[in-house]
Motif scaffolding. Structure first.
Motif, PDB file in Angstrom:
ATOM      1  N   CYS A  56      25.488  97.777 -46.178  1.00 41.99           N
ATOM      2  CA  CYS A  56      26.110  96.964 -45.136  1.00 41.99           C
ATOM      3  C   CYS A  56      25.094  95.923 -44.657  1.00 41.99           C
ATOM      4  CB  CYS A  56      26.521  97.875 -43.980  1.00 41.99           C
ATOM      5  SG  CYS A  56      27.265  97.006 -42.603  1.00 41.99           S
ATOM      6  N   PRO A  57      25.455  94.647 -44.700  1.00 45.15           N
ATOM      7  CA  PRO A  57      24.536  93.636 -44.156  1.00 45.15           C
ATOM      8  C   PRO A  57      24.494  93.753 -42.634  1.00 45.15           C
ATOM      9  CG  PRO A  57      26.610  92.610 -44.799  1.00 45.15           C
ATOM     10  CD  PRO A  57      26.690  94.055 -45.213  1.00 45.15           C
ATOM     11  N   VAL A  58      23.300  93.837 -42.060  1.00 47.82           N
ATOM     12  CA  VAL A  58      23.184  94.036 -40.610  1.00 47.82           C
ATOM     13  C   VAL A  58      22.345  92.968 -39.926  1.00 47.82           C
ATOM     14  CG1 VAL A  58      23.632  96.517 -40.647  1.00 47.82           C
ATOM     15  CG2 VAL A  58      21.294  95.674 -40.933  1.00 47.82           C
ATOM     16  N   GLY A  59      21.964  91.929 -40.629  1.00 44.32           N
ATOM     17  CA  GLY A  59      21.211  90.846 -40.011  1.00 44.32           C
ATOM     18  C   GLY A  59      20.889  89.785 -41.040  1.00 44.32           C
ATOM     19  N   PHE A  60      20.707  88.556 -40.550  1.00 43.98           N
ATOM     20  CA  PHE A  60      20.455  87.438 -41.447  1.00 43.98           C
ATOM     21  C   PHE A  60      19.362  86.554 -40.883  1.00 43.98           C
ATOM     22  CE2 PHE A  60      24.884  88.675 -41.676  1.00 43.98           C
ATOM     23  CZ  PHE A  60      25.050  88.874 -43.032  1.00 43.98           C
TER      24      PHE A  60
ATOM     25  N   TYR B  80      15.620  79.543 -47.557  1.00 43.05           N
ATOM     26  CA  TYR B  80      15.696  80.900 -48.074  1.00 43.05           C
ATOM     27  C   TYR B  80      16.543  81.724 -47.115  1.00 43.05           C
ATOM     28  CZ  TYR B  80      11.758  78.867 -50.441  1.00 43.05           C
ATOM     29  OH  TYR B  80      10.970  78.014 -51.176  1.00 43.05           O
ATOM     30  N   LEU B  81      17.458  82.479 -47.676  1.00 44.99           N
ATOM     31  CA  LEU B  81      18.307  83.363 -46.882  1.00 44.99           C
ATOM     32  C   LEU B  81      17.810  84.791 -47.072  1.00 44.99           C
ATOM     33  CD1 LEU B  81      20.870  84.122 -45.234  1.00 44.99           C
ATOM     34  CD2 LEU B  81      22.083  84.220 -47.423  1.00 44.99           C
ATOM     35  N   PHE B  82      17.508  85.446 -45.974  1.00 44.98           N
ATOM     36  CA  PHE B  82      17.111  86.846 -46.002  1.00 44.98           C
ATOM     37  C   PHE B  82      18.233  87.657 -45.357  1.00 44.98           C
ATOM     38  CE2 PHE B  82      13.205  84.499 -46.183  1.00 44.98           C
ATOM     39  CZ  PHE B  82      12.437  85.199 -47.092  1.00 44.98           C
ATOM     40  N   THR B  83      18.633  88.728 -46.022  1.00 44.51           N
ATOM     41  CA  THR B  83      19.683  89.598 -45.514  1.00 44.51           C
ATOM     42  C   THR B  83      19.114  90.990 -45.343  1.00 44.51           C
ATOM     43  OG1 THR B  83      21.324  88.323 -46.752  1.00 44.51           O
ATOM     44  CG2 THR B  83      22.024  90.458 -45.899  1.00 44.51           C
TER      45      THR B  83
ATOM     46  N   CYS C 261      16.712  97.651 -46.159  1.00 50.23           N
ATOM     47  CA  CYS C 261      16.267  96.834 -47.289  1.00 50.23           C
ATOM     48  C   CYS C 261      16.429  95.370 -46.909  1.00 50.23           C
ATOM     49  CB  CYS C 261      17.115  97.117 -48.527  1.00 50.23           C
ATOM     50  SG  CYS C 261      17.041  98.821 -49.077  1.00 50.23           S
ATOM     51  N   VAL C 262      15.588  94.532 -47.485  1.00 49.37           N
ATOM     52  CA  VAL C 262      15.680  93.090 -47.253  1.00 49.37           C
ATOM     53  C   VAL C 262      15.910  92.424 -48.593  1.00 49.37           C
ATOM     54  CG1 VAL C 262      14.487  91.028 -46.434  1.00 49.37           C
ATOM     55  CG2 VAL C 262      14.166  93.204 -45.246  1.00 49.37           C
ATOM     56  N   ASP C 263      16.947  91.623 -48.653  1.00 47.57           N
ATOM     57  CA  ASP C 263      17.273  90.869 -49.853  1.00 47.57           C
ATOM     58  C   ASP C 263      16.985  89.403 -49.567  1.00 47.57           C
ATOM     59  OD1 ASP C 263      18.447  90.311 -52.447  1.00 47.57           O
ATOM     60  OD2 ASP C 263      20.133  89.467 -51.323  1.00 47.57           O
ATOM     61  N   SER C 264      16.346  88.738 -50.507  1.00 37.58           N
ATOM     62  CA  SER C 264      16.008  87.340 -50.333  1.00 37.58           C
ATOM     63  C   SER C 264      16.712  86.508 -51.394  1.00 37.58           C
ATOM     64  CB  SER C 264      14.490  87.160 -50.459  1.00 37.58           C
ATOM     65  OG  SER C 264      14.164  85.797 -50.455  1.00 37.58           O
ATOM     66  N   THR C 265      17.348  85.438 -50.955  1.00 38.99           N
ATOM     67  CA  THR C 265      17.981  84.503 -51.878  1.00 38.99           C
ATOM     68  C   THR C 265      17.297  83.160 -51.700  1.00 38.99           C
ATOM     69  OG1 THR C 265      20.075  85.672 -51.570  1.00 38.99           O
ATOM     70  CG2 THR C 265      20.177  83.498 -52.586  1.00 38.99           C
ATOM     71  N   HIS C 266      16.618  82.721 -52.741  1.00 34.75           N
ATOM     72  CA  HIS C 266      15.850  81.476 -52.673  1.00 34.75           C
ATOM     73  C   HIS C 266      16.737  80.266 -52.929  1.00 34.75           C
ATOM     74  CE1 HIS C 266      12.064  83.630 -52.416  1.00 34.75           C
ATOM     75  NE2 HIS C 266      12.563  84.463 -53.310  1.00 34.75           N
ATOM     76  N   LYS C 267      16.345  79.155 -52.345  1.00 34.74           N
ATOM     77  CA  LYS C 267      17.031  77.872 -52.518  1.00 34.74           C
ATOM     78  C   LYS C 267      18.519  77.963 -52.206  1.00 34.74           C
ATOM     79  CE  LYS C 267      13.543  76.136 -55.595  1.00 34.74           C
ATOM     80  NZ  LYS C 267      13.205  75.385 -56.755  1.00 34.74           N
ATOM     81  N   THR C 268      18.830  78.593 -51.077  1.00 34.96           N
ATOM     82  CA  THR C 268      20.213  78.753 -50.639  1.00 34.96           C
ATOM     83  C   THR C 268      20.821  77.413 -50.252  1.00 34.96           C
ATOM     84  OG1 THR C 268      19.680  80.945 -49.810  1.00 34.96           O
ATOM     85  CG2 THR C 268      21.694  79.947 -48.991  1.00 34.96           C
ATOM     86  N   CYS C 269      20.034  76.574 -49.577  1.00 32.76           N
ATOM     87  CA  CYS C 269      20.513  75.270 -49.130  1.00 32.76           C
ATOM     88  C   CYS C 269      19.309  74.372 -48.885  1.00 32.76           C
ATOM     89  CB  CYS C 269      21.358  75.413 -47.863  1.00 32.76           C
ATOM     90  SG  CYS C 269      20.477  76.166 -46.486  1.00 32.76           S
ATOM     91  N   LYS C 270      19.559  73.163 -48.449  1.00 29.74           N
ATOM     92  CA  LYS C 270      18.492  72.226 -48.104  1.00 29.74           C
ATOM     93  C   LYS C 270      18.216  72.322 -46.598  1.00 29.74           C
ATOM     94  CE  LYS C 270      17.809  70.386 -52.101  1.00 29.74           C
ATOM     95  NZ  LYS C 270      16.548  70.647 -52.762  1.00 29.74           N
TER      96      LYS C 270
END
Length: 170
Positions: free
Chosen positions: A160-164, A145-148, A126-135
């Motif tokens: 279990c997170p296996v890549g970023f 954007y952070l993708f996990t 699965c891929v989780d996306s977190t928008h506006k994580t940082c500048k």
């Protein structure tokens, strides 16, 4: 009312606790007065203990300062990112970086040595996306954007997170 600065002795006391990885709750507990100290203050109403001057924001600011000091490897974000990429590579991480400063775009991805075999034996991820994580470190007006990548750990039966990956490109 003008707020006065925190006395230097109180600031140093907080820094000592923050350096021991104490959070606000632990520091707050350490600030509590003993019965003997409370009795003394009851008998001397003109005294104000320094502990009464320490507030959540004081502790939070010093924790944030410590985290910034630990997370930045250089004064400029661009240089810090490059040093982090070198550090991850030196530590045996698989690192992908595509930094295109001419077009103000970048993509950085990494996976550690322990995450790689977990990912390789998966059928479903699965891929989780977190928008506006940082500048963005290239152009500060851009958000990142952070993708996990998350998969089921077959040993624990938990996610279990296996890549970023971090990018400033949607």
């Amino acid at each position: 009312i003008i707020a006065s600065r925190l006395p230097e002795e109180a600031r140093k006391w907080i820094i000592e606790r923050v350096d021991k990885n104490m959070d606000w709750e632990a520091i707050q507990n350490a600030l509590r007065l003993t019965r003997k100290e409370r009795d003394y203050l009851d008998n001397n109403p003109n005294l104000l203990p320094v502990s009464e001057l320490i507030h959540y924001k004081d502790v939070q600011n010093l924790i944030q300062t410590k985290l910034a000091r630990l997370s930045k490897k250089a004064a400029l974000d661009k240089d810090s990112v490059r040093l982090w990429l070198k550090y991850l590579d030196d530590e045996g991480y698989d690192v992908l970086s595509n930094i295109d400063e001419d077009n103000n775009r970048f993509t950085i991805a990494w996976i550690s040595k322990w995450q790689k075999p977990i990912l390789q034996r998966q059928d479903i991820v699965c891929v989780d996306s977190t928008h506006k994580t940082c500048k963005s470190f290239i152009r500060s007006s851009d958000s990142c954007y952070l993708f996990t990548i998350v998969c089921k750990n077959l040993d624990t039966n938990k996610g279990c997170p296996v890549g970023f990956m971090i990018t400033n490109s949607e």
